[in-house]
Enzyme design. Structure first.
Site, PDB file in Angstrom:
ATOM      1  N   ARG A   1      -9.899  -2.569 -15.698  1.00 11.18           N
ATOM      2  CA  ARG A   1     -11.348  -2.581 -15.433  1.00 11.18           C
ATOM      3  C   ARG A   1     -11.660  -1.692 -14.231  1.00 11.18           C
ATOM      4  O   ARG A   1     -10.768  -1.349 -13.467  1.00 11.18           O
ATOM      5  CB  ARG A   1     -11.817  -4.023 -15.140  1.00 11.18           C
TER       6      ARG A   1
ATOM      7  N   ASN B   1       0.852  -1.197   0.000  1.00 11.48           N
ATOM      8  CA  ASN B   1       0.000   0.000   0.000  1.00 11.48           C
ATOM      9  C   ASN B   1       0.884   1.241   0.000  1.00 11.48           C
ATOM     10  O   ASN B   1       1.797   1.355   0.821  1.00 11.48           O
ATOM     11  CB  ASN B   1      -0.905  -0.008   1.237  1.00 11.48           C
TER      12      ASN B   1
ATOM     13  N   ILE C   1       3.181  -6.918  -6.705  1.00  5.64           N
ATOM     14  CA  ILE C   1       4.324  -7.069  -7.602  1.00  5.64           C
ATOM     15  C   ILE C   1       4.450  -8.539  -7.993  1.00  5.64           C
ATOM     16  O   ILE C   1       4.350  -9.432  -7.137  1.00  5.64           O
ATOM     17  CB  ILE C   1       5.622  -6.563  -6.923  1.00  5.64           C
TER      18      ILE C   1
ATOM     19  N   GLU D   1      -2.982   0.091  -3.972  1.00  7.27           N
ATOM     20  CA  GLU D   1      -2.254  -1.115  -3.561  1.00  7.27           C
ATOM     21  C   GLU D   1      -1.663  -1.825  -4.766  1.00  7.27           C
ATOM     22  O   GLU D   1      -2.336  -2.020  -5.776  1.00  7.27           O
ATOM     23  CB  GLU D   1      -3.099  -2.103  -2.775  1.00  7.27           C
TER      24      GLU D   1
HETATM   25  P1  ADP Z   1      -1.025  -4.844   4.326  1.00 10.23           P
HETATM   26  O1  ADP Z   1      -2.476  -4.945   4.691  1.00 10.23           O
HETATM   27  O2  ADP Z   1      -0.174  -4.282   5.435  1.00 10.23           O
HETATM   28  O3  ADP Z   1      -0.790  -4.103   3.040  1.00 10.23           O
HETATM   29  P2  ADP Z   1      -0.536  -7.321   2.857  1.00 10.23           P
HETATM   30  O4  ADP Z   1      -1.010  -8.678   3.309  1.00 10.23           O
HETATM   31  O5  ADP Z   1      -1.220  -6.682   1.681  1.00 10.23           O
HETATM   32  O6  ADP Z   1      -0.540  -6.363   4.128  1.00 10.23           O
HETATM   33  O7  ADP Z   1       1.010  -7.480   2.566  1.00 10.23           O
HETATM   34  C1  ADP Z   1       1.697  -6.403   1.993  1.00 10.23           C
HETATM   35  C2  ADP Z   1       3.192  -6.420   2.280  1.00 10.23           C
HETATM   36  O8  ADP Z   1       3.778  -7.644   1.834  1.00 10.23           O
HETATM   37  C3  ADP Z   1       3.895  -5.331   1.474  1.00 10.23           C
HETATM   38  O9  ADP Z   1       3.885  -4.087   2.147  1.00 10.23           O
HETATM   39  C4  ADP Z   1       5.305  -5.911   1.339  1.00 10.23           C
HETATM   40  O10 ADP Z   1       6.109  -5.498   2.450  1.00 10.23           O
HETATM   41  C5  ADP Z   1       5.094  -7.421   1.373  1.00 10.23           C
HETATM   42  N1  ADP Z   1       5.211  -8.116   0.064  1.00 10.23           N
HETATM   43  C6  ADP Z   1       5.877  -9.307  -0.095  1.00 10.23           C
HETATM   44  N2  ADP Z   1       5.808  -9.719  -1.359  1.00 10.23           N
HETATM   45  C7  ADP Z   1       5.075  -8.787  -2.056  1.00 10.23           C
HETATM   46  C8  ADP Z   1       4.677  -8.673  -3.436  1.00 10.23           C
HETATM   47  N3  ADP Z   1       5.017  -9.608  -4.358  1.00 10.23           N
HETATM   48  N4  ADP Z   1       3.949  -7.586  -3.790  1.00 10.23           N
HETATM   49  C9  ADP Z   1       3.612  -6.651  -2.874  1.00 10.23           C
HETATM   50  N5  ADP Z   1       3.959  -6.713  -1.555  1.00 10.23           N
HETATM   51  C10 ADP Z   1       4.690  -7.777  -1.137  1.00 10.23           C
HETATM   52  N1  RBF Z   2     -11.059  -4.965  -4.196  1.00  8.45           N
HETATM   53  C1  RBF Z   2     -12.361  -4.790  -4.486  1.00  8.45           C
HETATM   54  O1  RBF Z   2     -13.177  -4.567  -3.584  1.00  8.45           O
HETATM   55  N2  RBF Z   2     -12.832  -4.846  -5.781  1.00  8.45           N
HETATM   56  C2  RBF Z   2     -12.008  -5.101  -6.825  1.00  8.45           C
HETATM   57  O2  RBF Z   2     -12.461  -5.146  -7.972  1.00  8.45           O
HETATM   58  C3  RBF Z   2     -10.599  -5.298  -6.551  1.00  8.45           C
HETATM   59  N3  RBF Z   2      -9.728  -5.560  -7.553  1.00  8.45           N
HETATM   60  C4  RBF Z   2      -8.411  -5.763  -7.264  1.00  8.45           C
HETATM   61  C5  RBF Z   2      -7.531  -6.057  -8.308  1.00  8.45           C
HETATM   62  C6  RBF Z   2      -6.178  -6.260  -8.057  1.00  8.45           C
HETATM   63  C7  RBF Z   2      -5.251  -6.559  -9.193  1.00  8.45           C
HETATM   64  C8  RBF Z   2      -5.700  -6.190  -6.709  1.00  8.45           C
HETATM   65  C9  RBF Z   2      -4.242  -6.421  -6.407  1.00  8.45           C
HETATM   66  C10 RBF Z   2      -6.567  -5.907  -5.664  1.00  8.45           C
HETATM   67  C11 RBF Z   2      -7.923  -5.681  -5.931  1.00  8.45           C
HETATM   68  N4  RBF Z   2      -8.839  -5.389  -4.911  1.00  8.45           N
HETATM   69  C12 RBF Z   2     -10.163  -5.221  -5.197  1.00  8.45           C
HETATM   70  C13 RBF Z   2      -8.348  -5.153  -3.536  1.00  8.45           C
HETATM   71  C14 RBF Z   2      -8.487  -6.367  -2.658  1.00  8.45           C
HETATM   72  O3  RBF Z   2      -9.776  -6.374  -2.101  1.00  8.45           O
HETATM   73  C15 RBF Z   2      -7.452  -6.251  -1.531  1.00  8.45           C
HETATM   74  O4  RBF Z   2      -6.146  -6.343  -2.061  1.00  8.45           O
HETATM   75  C16 RBF Z   2      -7.695  -7.252  -0.469  1.00  8.45           C
HETATM   76  O5  RBF Z   2      -6.917  -6.929   0.621  1.00  8.45           O
HETATM   77  C17 RBF Z   2      -7.446  -8.703  -0.918  1.00  8.45           C
HETATM   78  O6  RBF Z   2      -7.727  -9.557   0.158  1.00  8.45           O
HETATM   79 MG    MG Z   3      -1.856  -4.488   1.216  1.00  4.60          MG
END
Ligand code: ADP
Ligand code: RBF
Ligand code: MG
Length: 153
Positions: A109, A34, A87, A84
């Site tokens: 989309r 994020n 990668i 968000e």
């Molecule tokens: P949060 O709710 O804190 O964003 P996530 O479950 O989305 O938690 O995990 C995000 C964290 O995971 C990133 O901030 C990063 O430090 C780590 N991370 C590890 N691999 C990846 C990846 N391939 N893409 C994005 N974040 C990654």
């Molecule tokens: N969240 C939504 O509520 N609606 C979406 O259409 C949506 N599309 C996503 C597409 C991508 C490529 C990614 C990375 C995230 C998306 N999310 C969406 C966010 C998703 O809800 C969030 O990453 C959650 O934390 C996954 O559990």
């Molecule tokens: Mg996250």
């Protein structure tokens, strides 16, 4: 690919990776870095909420493909707008607090609501497939070599 100009693309952004909503996206196999609010505030007006793809670089590490979701996540009804980035690379460690540079090059989309987490995850996987294919095209690949990603001390 969707016409870029329509969405104010390409978008160049750089900022700190912050803690997200802690919903355990990582356990679903889709961790999302994020980005700090400062980057979200710099988005051009034409860049509507939705799902995008492009290139991302953590600190001075290599550049990788990415998919990105911008908006309020209708499925979770967030009150704050988020940006968000997932990668498309396996990292050995988390990189909270690191700088993340992105170039957003295409739109997939709008954000959608879903009946179940399973449907959300399936749709994200199809976004990833689309992103991978589009980013392999020459017009997109060029951006991975952009000077924006040159090493900074
Ligand atoms: P949060 O709710 O804190 O964003 P996530 O479950 O989305 O938690 O995990 C995000 C964290 O995971 C990133 O901030 C990063 O430090 C780590 N991370 C590890 N691999 C990846 C990846 N391939 N893409 C994005 N974040 C990654
Ligand atoms: N969240 C939504 O509520 N609606 C979406 O259409 C949506 N599309 C996503 C597409 C991508 C490529 C990614 C990375 C995230 C998306 N999310 C969406 C966010 C998703 O809800 C969030 O990453 C959650 O934390 C996954 O559990
Ligand atoms: Mg996250």
């Amino acid at each position: 690919m969707t016409e870029q100009k329509e969405f104010g693309l390409p978008f160049y952004g750089s900022g700190l990776v912050v803690k997200g909503f802690g919903r355990g996206s990582k356990h679903l196999g889709i961790p999302t870095a994020n980005l700090h609010k400062d980057v979200i505030d710099k988005m051009p007006e034409e860049m509507t909420t939705g799902v995008y793809y492009g290139w991302a670089q953590v600190q001075n590490f290599p550049v990788h493909k990415m998919v990105m979701s911008v908006g309020w996540n209708p499925f979770y009804k967030n009150e704050e707008k988020s940006m968000e980035i997932h990668i498309l690379h396996e990292f050995k460690e988390d990189f909270y607090g690191s700088n993340l540079r992105i170039i957003v090059v295409g739109y997939v989309r709008p954000e959608m609501d879903f009946d179940s987490v399973d449907d959300l995850i399936k749709t994200i996987h199809s976004d990833i497939d689309i992103a991978k294919k589009q980013l392999d095209q020459k017009s997109c690949r060029t951006f991975s070599k952009d000077h924006f990603f040159d090493k900074h001390s």
